[in-house]
Design a protein around this motif. Sequence first.
Motif, PDB file in Angstrom:
ATOM      1  N   VAL A  64      -7.293   3.251 -36.325  1.00 34.97           N
ATOM      2  CA  VAL A  64      -6.463   3.028 -35.133  1.00 34.97           C
ATOM      3  C   VAL A  64      -5.426   1.919 -35.364  1.00 34.97           C
ATOM      4  CG1 VAL A  64      -6.449   2.418 -32.685  1.00 34.97           C
ATOM      5  CG2 VAL A  64      -8.196   3.966 -33.566  1.00 34.97           C
ATOM      6  N   CYS A  99      -4.280  -0.903 -34.095  1.00 35.32           N
ATOM      7  CA  CYS A  99      -3.311  -1.396 -33.098  1.00 35.32           C
ATOM      8  C   CYS A  99      -2.607  -2.633 -33.669  1.00 35.32           C
ATOM      9  CB  CYS A  99      -4.005  -1.810 -31.802  1.00 35.32           C
ATOM     10  SG  CYS A  99      -5.127  -0.597 -31.090  1.00 35.32           S
ATOM     11  N   VAL A 153       6.618  -6.564 -29.143  1.00 30.39           N
ATOM     12  CA  VAL A 153       5.234  -6.123 -28.971  1.00 30.39           C
ATOM     13  C   VAL A 153       4.437  -7.182 -28.194  1.00 30.39           C
ATOM     14  CG1 VAL A 153       3.172  -5.345 -30.167  1.00 30.39           C
ATOM     15  CG2 VAL A 153       5.421  -4.824 -31.132  1.00 30.39           C
ATOM     16  N   ILE A 206      -1.945  -8.674 -26.577  1.00 33.10           N
ATOM     17  CA  ILE A 206      -3.042  -7.925 -25.927  1.00 33.10           C
ATOM     18  C   ILE A 206      -4.388  -8.613 -26.152  1.00 33.10           C
ATOM     19  CG2 ILE A 206      -1.851  -5.699 -25.741  1.00 33.10           C
ATOM     20  CD1 ILE A 206      -3.494  -4.727 -28.194  1.00 33.10           C
ATOM     21  N   PRO A 216       8.482   3.095 -26.035  1.00 31.16           N
ATOM     22  CA  PRO A 216       8.245   3.263 -27.452  1.00 31.16           C
ATOM     23  C   PRO A 216       8.479   1.952 -28.215  1.00 31.16           C
ATOM     24  CG  PRO A 216      10.372   4.222 -26.832  1.00 31.16           C
ATOM     25  CD  PRO A 216       9.711   3.731 -25.564  1.00 31.16           C
ATOM     26  N   PRO A 271       2.695   4.521 -29.385  1.00 33.74           N
ATOM     27  CA  PRO A 271       2.564   5.992 -29.477  1.00 33.74           C
ATOM     28  C   PRO A 271       1.708   6.633 -28.393  1.00 33.74           C
ATOM     29  CG  PRO A 271       1.217   4.935 -31.173  1.00 33.74           C
ATOM     30  CD  PRO A 271       1.881   3.823 -30.408  1.00 33.74           C
ATOM     31  N   TYR A 273      -1.834   8.826 -28.158  1.00 33.91           N
ATOM     32  CA  TYR A 273      -3.040   8.197 -27.592  1.00 33.91           C
ATOM     33  C   TYR A 273      -3.572   8.946 -26.373  1.00 33.91           C
ATOM     34  CZ  TYR A 273      -2.214   4.109 -30.633  1.00 33.91           C
ATOM     35  OH  TYR A 273      -2.045   3.260 -31.695  1.00 33.91           O
ATOM     36  N   MET A 289      -6.911  10.431 -27.028  1.00 30.66           N
ATOM     37  CA  MET A 289      -8.049   9.599 -27.417  1.00 30.66           C
ATOM     38  C   MET A 289      -9.240   9.871 -26.504  1.00 30.66           C
ATOM     39  SD  MET A 289      -7.783   5.500 -27.927  1.00 30.66           S
ATOM     40  CE  MET A 289      -6.403   5.351 -29.039  1.00 30.66           C
ATOM     41  N   LEU A 323     -11.434  -5.118 -27.616  1.00 31.15           N
ATOM     42  CA  LEU A 323     -10.363  -5.986 -27.098  1.00 31.15           C
ATOM     43  C   LEU A 323     -10.926  -7.150 -26.278  1.00 31.15           C
ATOM     44  CD1 LEU A 323      -7.748  -3.281 -26.024  1.00 31.15           C
ATOM     45  CD2 LEU A 323      -7.443  -5.009 -27.817  1.00 31.15           C
ATOM     46  N   SER A 350      10.895  -6.334 -23.708  1.00 35.89           N
ATOM     47  CA  SER A 350      11.644  -5.376 -24.528  1.00 35.89           C
ATOM     48  C   SER A 350      12.903  -4.953 -23.781  1.00 35.89           C
ATOM     49  CB  SER A 350      10.814  -4.120 -24.780  1.00 35.89           C
ATOM     50  OG  SER A 350       9.577  -4.440 -25.333  1.00 35.89           O
ATOM     51  N   TYR A 352      15.374  -1.565 -23.406  1.00 38.86           N
ATOM     52  CA  TYR A 352      15.552  -0.143 -23.714  1.00 38.86           C
ATOM     53  C   TYR A 352      16.935   0.305 -23.271  1.00 38.86           C
ATOM     54  CZ  TYR A 352      10.675  -0.155 -24.891  1.00 38.86           C
ATOM     55  OH  TYR A 352       9.485  -0.443 -25.510  1.00 38.86           O
ATOM     56  N   HIS A 380      -2.413   8.198 -35.036  1.00 41.02           N
ATOM     57  CA  HIS A 380      -0.999   8.519 -34.842  1.00 41.02           C
ATOM     58  C   HIS A 380      -0.224   8.698 -36.154  1.00 41.02           C
ATOM     59  CE1 HIS A 380       1.376   4.630 -35.199  1.00 41.02           C
ATOM     60  NE2 HIS A 380       0.188   4.113 -35.061  1.00 41.02           N
TER      61      HIS A 380
HETATM   62  C1  HEC Z   1       3.837   1.498 -33.306  1.00 40.15           C
HETATM   63  C2  HEC Z   1       3.566   0.229 -32.669  1.00 40.15           C
HETATM   64  C3  HEC Z   1       2.421   0.113 -31.687  1.00 40.15           C
HETATM   65  C4  HEC Z   1       1.111   0.512 -31.863  1.00 40.15           C
HETATM   66  C5  HEC Z   1       0.487   1.201 -33.069  1.00 40.15           C
HETATM   67  C6  HEC Z   1       0.410   0.129 -30.670  1.00 40.15           C
HETATM   68  N1  HEC Z   1       1.268  -0.474 -29.781  1.00 40.15           N
HETATM   69 FE1  HEC Z   1       0.780  -1.192 -27.935  1.00 40.15          FE
HETATM   70  N2  HEC Z   1       2.734  -1.603 -27.587  1.00 40.15           N
HETATM   71  C7  HEC Z   1       3.758  -1.506 -28.506  1.00 40.15           C
HETATM   72  C8  HEC Z   1       5.005  -1.914 -27.881  1.00 40.15           C
HETATM   73  C9  HEC Z   1       6.369  -1.967 -28.545  1.00 40.15           C
HETATM   74  C10 HEC Z   1       4.693  -2.259 -26.547  1.00 40.15           C
HETATM   75  C11 HEC Z   1       5.663  -2.773 -25.462  1.00 40.15           C
HETATM   76  C12 HEC Z   1       6.519  -1.675 -24.943  1.00 40.15           C
HETATM   77  C13 HEC Z   1       7.379  -2.135 -23.792  1.00 40.15           C
HETATM   78  O1  HEC Z   1       7.845  -3.281 -23.816  1.00 40.15           O
HETATM   79  O2  HEC Z   1       7.555  -1.370 -22.832  1.00 40.15           O
HETATM   80  C14 HEC Z   1       3.254  -2.054 -26.405  1.00 40.15           C
HETATM   81  C15 HEC Z   1       2.550  -2.289 -25.221  1.00 40.15           C
HETATM   82  C16 HEC Z   1       1.172  -2.274 -25.107  1.00 40.15           C
HETATM   83  C17 HEC Z   1       0.427  -2.667 -23.932  1.00 40.15           C
HETATM   84  C18 HEC Z   1       1.034  -3.201 -22.630  1.00 40.15           C
HETATM   85  C19 HEC Z   1       0.888  -4.704 -22.630  1.00 40.15           C
HETATM   86  C20 HEC Z   1       1.743  -5.446 -21.649  1.00 40.15           C
HETATM   87  O3  HEC Z   1       1.427  -6.621 -21.368  1.00 40.15           O
HETATM   88  O4  HEC Z   1       2.765  -4.924 -21.192  1.00 40.15           O
HETATM   89  C21 HEC Z   1      -0.899  -2.506 -24.219  1.00 40.15           C
HETATM   90  C22 HEC Z   1      -2.091  -2.805 -23.304  1.00 40.15           C
HETATM   91  C23 HEC Z   1      -0.981  -2.006 -25.566  1.00 40.15           C
HETATM   92  N3  HEC Z   1       0.288  -1.887 -26.078  1.00 40.15           N
HETATM   93  C24 HEC Z   1      -2.171  -1.729 -26.222  1.00 40.15           C
HETATM   94  C25 HEC Z   1      -2.231  -1.115 -27.478  1.00 40.15           C
HETATM   95  C26 HEC Z   1      -3.462  -0.664 -28.086  1.00 40.15           C
HETATM   96  C27 HEC Z   1      -4.844  -0.867 -27.509  1.00 40.15           C
HETATM   97  C28 HEC Z   1      -3.112  -0.072 -29.272  1.00 40.15           C
HETATM   98  C29 HEC Z   1      -4.010   0.652 -30.251  1.00 40.15           C
HETATM   99  C30 HEC Z   1      -4.829   1.708 -29.665  1.00 40.15           C
HETATM  100  C31 HEC Z   1      -1.669  -0.151 -29.397  1.00 40.15           C
HETATM  101  N4  HEC Z   1      -1.174  -0.794 -28.290  1.00 40.15           N
HETATM  102  C32 HEC Z   1      -0.937   0.334 -30.464  1.00 40.15           C
HETATM  103  C33 HEC Z   1       3.642  -1.054 -29.807  1.00 40.15           C
HETATM  104  C34 HEC Z   1       2.498  -0.507 -30.382  1.00 40.15           C
END
Ligand code: HEC
Length: 286
Positions: A41, A43, A77, A80, A113, A116, A120, A123, A135, A148, A150, A186
């Motif tokens: 996974v 993350c 990013v 979390i 984005p 992914p 997910y 899942m 977590l 971010s 967009y 992914h």
């Molecule tokens: C390819 C990169 C990528 C991967 C892999 C990824 N994330 Fe993210 N994630 C992001 C991005 C970029 C954002 C913010 C997007 C936005 O600003 O709208 C985000 C946002 C989040 C948020 C929202 C947090 C907030 O405070 O807004 C959570 C919860 C989260 N991710 C959990 C996870 C978890 C759990 C995994 C694995 C299962 C994961 N992510 C995998 C890129 C990724």
Amino acid sequence: MRRTFYSLAVLACMAAGVIAPASAQADALLERGSYLMNGIVACGNCHTPKGPEGKPIADRELSGGFVIDAPVFHAVVPNITPDPDTGIGRWTDAQIVEAVRNGKRPDGSIIGPPMPIAFYRGMSDADVNALVAYLRQVKPISNKVEKSVYRIPLPAAYGPPVVAVPEVPKTDKVAYGHYLATGLGHCMDCHTPLVQGRNDMARLGAGGNEFGAPGGGLIASSNLTPANANGIAAWSDDGLKAAIRTGIRPNGSHIVPLMAFGWYRNISDDDAGALVAFLRTLKPAQ
Ligand code: HEC
Ligand code: HEC
């Protein structure tokens, strides 16, 4: 008297029996969450800050801040970790599951984005809950990251709300490999051509998407279908497994560490085998 003694003993055993499986269940959930998070996974490949050589900084696990730029976005990013103010410490388990599978934050806003979400969504309930258990026990780190930007409208939703996803049986190796390469890992997100921002599922695994390479410049994802005569089609199953887990191709060359090799090296032999079995069934595509 004797009878009372026995029934008390039986009651005590029953009580212990009820308690033991509950904590054993929690342990098993965390163990599964840890296996997934530190393996397929990953993350952390996006959510954990990396040092100068692209290596994740262990004591900053999942604390965010990494910037991913693309023509249509400047994604930062998020943190979390369970930090209540700058992380997701105040979110409920259900809210975390909602964010991961439906791309929705507790305030109703949409996660953009390259998280992914489309993948997910697949899942399983058991696995997403295992990730939540993981977590919850990560070290809380205070790290406020910017928002971010967009330059495209985000969708109102990623599809009909996902509420329940059954487990994929491991006994069906190809189906489980498909699950590993989509819902959990992914792989198919990076490796399936994008047409107007969406993966062209008819050419699943055909590659060709460009990414900013760690040392600068652009690098395209490889074609993972059997049409790639110079790539995986020519490799043995063991060679392919090793390439996925170590980033070293059978000819000794290195795959760019955009892929999460620091995590993928922990993928079990059975799971690597399932991934290979699935990749061999992809429709040949250029
Ligand atoms: C390819 C990169 C990528 C991967 C892999 C990824 N994330 Fe993210 N994630 C992001 C991005 C970029 C954002 C913010 C997007 C936005 O600003 O709208 C985000 C946002 C989040 C948020 C929202 C947090 C907030 O405070 O807004 C959570 C919860 C989260 N991710 C959990 C996870 C978890 C759990 C995994 C694995 C299962 C994961 N992510 C995998 C890129 C990724
Ligand atoms: C963040 C995007 C990304 C993810 C996620 C990803 N890959 Fe890759 N992968 C790439 C890129 C880019 C390349 C080409 C790198 C290069 O040429 O050095 C590549 C190369 C490969 C190669 C080498 C193929 C060849 O012919 O040389 C294999 C095998 C592979 N990926 C399998 C996988 C599997 C299996 C997964 C999931 C466990 C996965 N990838 C996840 C981006 C990704």
